[in-house]
Design a protein around this motif. Structure first.
Motif, PDB file in Angstrom:
ATOM      1  N   ARG A 253       0.956  -1.239  -0.038  1.00  0.00           N
ATOM      2  CA  ARG A 253      -0.093   0.105  -0.163  1.00  0.00           C
ATOM      3  C   ARG A 253       0.990   1.273   0.076  1.00  0.00           C
ATOM      4  NH1 ARG A 253      -0.964   2.411   5.012  1.00  0.00           N
ATOM      5  NH2 ARG A 253      -0.360   1.295   6.757  1.00  0.00           N
ATOM      6  N   ARG A 254       2.122   1.290   0.120  1.00  0.00           N
ATOM      7  CA  ARG A 254       3.076   2.253  -0.026  1.00  0.00           C
ATOM      8  C   ARG A 254       3.868   2.567  -1.206  1.00  0.00           C
ATOM      9  NH1 ARG A 254       4.476   0.465   5.236  1.00  0.00           N
ATOM     10  NH2 ARG A 254       6.514  -0.432   4.536  1.00  0.00           N
ATOM     11  N   TRP A 255       3.513   1.469  -2.166  1.00  0.00           N
ATOM     12  CA  TRP A 255       3.938   1.421  -3.582  1.00  0.00           C
ATOM     13  C   TRP A 255       3.095   1.288  -4.627  1.00  0.00           C
ATOM     14  CZ3 TRP A 255       8.200   3.439  -5.729  1.00  0.00           C
ATOM     15  CH2 TRP A 255       8.418   2.852  -6.987  1.00  0.00           C
ATOM     16  N   PRO A 256       3.098   2.054  -5.628  1.00  0.00           N
ATOM     17  CA  PRO A 256       3.850   3.025  -6.030  1.00  0.00           C
ATOM     18  C   PRO A 256       3.382   4.300  -5.207  1.00  0.00           C
ATOM     19  CG  PRO A 256       2.317   2.881  -7.639  1.00  0.00           C
ATOM     20  CD  PRO A 256       2.042   1.493  -6.629  1.00  0.00           C
ATOM     21  N   PRO A 257       4.165   5.538  -5.311  1.00  0.00           N
ATOM     22  CA  PRO A 257       3.749   6.646  -4.593  1.00  0.00           C
ATOM     23  C   PRO A 257       2.781   7.305  -5.083  1.00  0.00           C
ATOM     24  CG  PRO A 257       6.041   6.783  -5.818  1.00  0.00           C
ATOM     25  CD  PRO A 257       5.431   5.638  -5.889  1.00  0.00           C
ATOM     26  N   GLY A 258       1.988   8.321  -4.599  1.00  0.00           N
ATOM     27  CA  GLY A 258       0.923   9.080  -5.038  1.00  0.00           C
ATOM     28  C   GLY A 258       1.388   9.661  -6.222  1.00  0.00           C
TER      29      GLY A 258
END
Length: 413
Positions: free
Chosen positions: A245-250
């Motif tokens: 959920r932390r990849w990819p960045p927004g």
């Protein structure tokens, strides 16, 4: 001149791709693939990590050529969107980093970073998907000499280009025998469909055996009376394809390079990361996990757990070891954080290896022993994706008697 390539993985398709751009009419290039699932072993299930110079001296020129070809092919054909080509920052949480050491790091359970020839100056770069309880890793390369692709999508692109130009694919089919003219030159290859009763007699004056871990078996089938030994064996490896959920960045945190594919490829701030580390399953079992983040798919790939699992007749007959998968999941929890990821795919593939640790890219000849008109192209180990394009170009040049783009004298049988 009619050319048959047995094996439609990354090496075979790369060879067909570059050969189809040369003087050989594409309609005279034939690919034979026995697996019902295309790219079912390392060509589709490998990490897709690319390096410029992490190789032994004998294969370094080929590796360097291939690195530049990966870069130029991606620029020409929008590789970022089509097969996820991106510069990648290589980092290490391992206790030691080598300096181009010639060691059997795969067989010993050691880390791939022992093959790295330089360490970049550290900065604040850290994979955003790495759990916060881990310190800042050492930087090996900031993306000038390392990159990332999705190997399955790269293979699909190469094969599609080949077929569009007129290269013929026999799939699924098994090459069963060869015929020679009275003067000893190759004349044809016989193949059988593996899902119908259809048989093929394919014109052949030049034969390339590029069947990955199955290269030795293919050669023995086609040349049962040959006194040549093909020193290609296999090393199996399990892997997981993850979503974090932390990849990819927004989108707001992506570098501006992503707005333009060409600029992204040439950019100095790659978004992808490769992470190499070490741990022990038990005191006598060293294990060196490798994690690779990909764009634009947003996947994270984890592997590094190798073993001597028996080579099946076809890669689709794989039997995944649940214990190996559990080990990889525990490693993912340690590095990404418990509850921070989902597993999308569990896999097992076989990489072709050689005793010397370097690939074979050469005619089927050793001393006075020779199979005329035959080339062996296999044994790239963990670097098959990285060296694929350079290998394909050089083999196409060999077949046509042209000057080679890289020195491969040390890669003979």
């Amino acid at each position: 001149m009619a050319t048959v390539i047995v094996g439609a993985g990354i090496i075979g398709t790369s060879t067909a791709y570059y050969l189809s751009l040369s003087e050989t009419p594409p309609s005279e290039i034939h690919l034979i693939e026995s697996s019902s699932e295309l790219f079912a072993s390392a060509s589709g299930y490998a990490a897709g990590f690319i390096a410029r110079d992490w190789f032994p001296p004998a294969s370094t020129p080929l590796g360097q050529l291939s690195f530049e070809l990966h870069r130029s092919l991606a620029k020409e054909h929008n590789g970022y969107e089509k097969w996820g080509y991106s510069p990648s920052t290589a980092t290490s949480l391992a206790e030691t980093i080598g300096h181009g050491e010639e060691v059997d790091w795969m067989g010993e359970g050691a880390s791939r970073v022992k093959a790295a020839k330089k360490i970049a100056e550290n900065d604040d770069t850290k994979p955003i998907w790495l759990a916060s309880n881990h310190g800042r890793p050492d930087i090996i390369d900031k993306g000038d000499g390392t990159a990332q692709v999705d190997p399955y999508e790269l293979c699909r692109f190469l094969l599609s280009e080949c077929k569009n130009r007129g290269v013929k694919l026999y799939h699924p089919a098994k090459a069963t025998s060869v015929s020679r003219d009275t003067d000893g030159t190759l004349s044809s290859i016989h193949a059988k469909s593996t899902n119908t009763t259809e048989e093929f007699n394919i014109p052949c004056k030049r034969l390339v055996v590029a069947a990955g871990a199955w290269t030795r078996a293919v050669f023995q089938t086609l040349f049962p009376d040959s006194n040549l030994r093909i020193p290609v064996s296999s090393l199996a490896g399990h892997s997981l394809l993850l979503r974090s959920r932390r990849w990819p960045p927004g989108s707001s945190t992506l570098t501006e390079d992503l707005d333009n594919v060409s600029d992204h490829i040439a950019g100095s701030q790659p978004s992808c990361h490769a992470l190499f580390t070490t741990e022990n399953i038990e005191p006598s079992a060293p294990y060196s996990p490798e994690l690779f983040s990909r764009l634009p798919s947003g996947h994270i790939y984890i592997a590094g757990l190798n073993g001597k699992y028996p080579l099946p007749s076809l890669p689709t007959e794989r039997q995944i070891d649940s214990r190996a998968i559990d080990t990889l999941k525990r490693t993912a929890e340690r590095l990404l954080g418990e509850g921070e990821f989902e597993v999308e795919r569990e896999a097992l593939c076989w990489r072709p290896t050689t005793d010397k640790g370097t690939p074979i890219v050469a005619p089927a000849r050793r001393g006075t022993r020779e199979e005329k008109g035959v080339w062996i192209v296999a044994g790239h180990g963990p670097w098959g994706i990285s060296m694929s394009l350079g290998t394909g170009l050089v083999v196409s040049e060999m077949l046509e008697g042209r000057e080679l783009s890289a020195e491969v004298e040390g890669l003979r049988l």
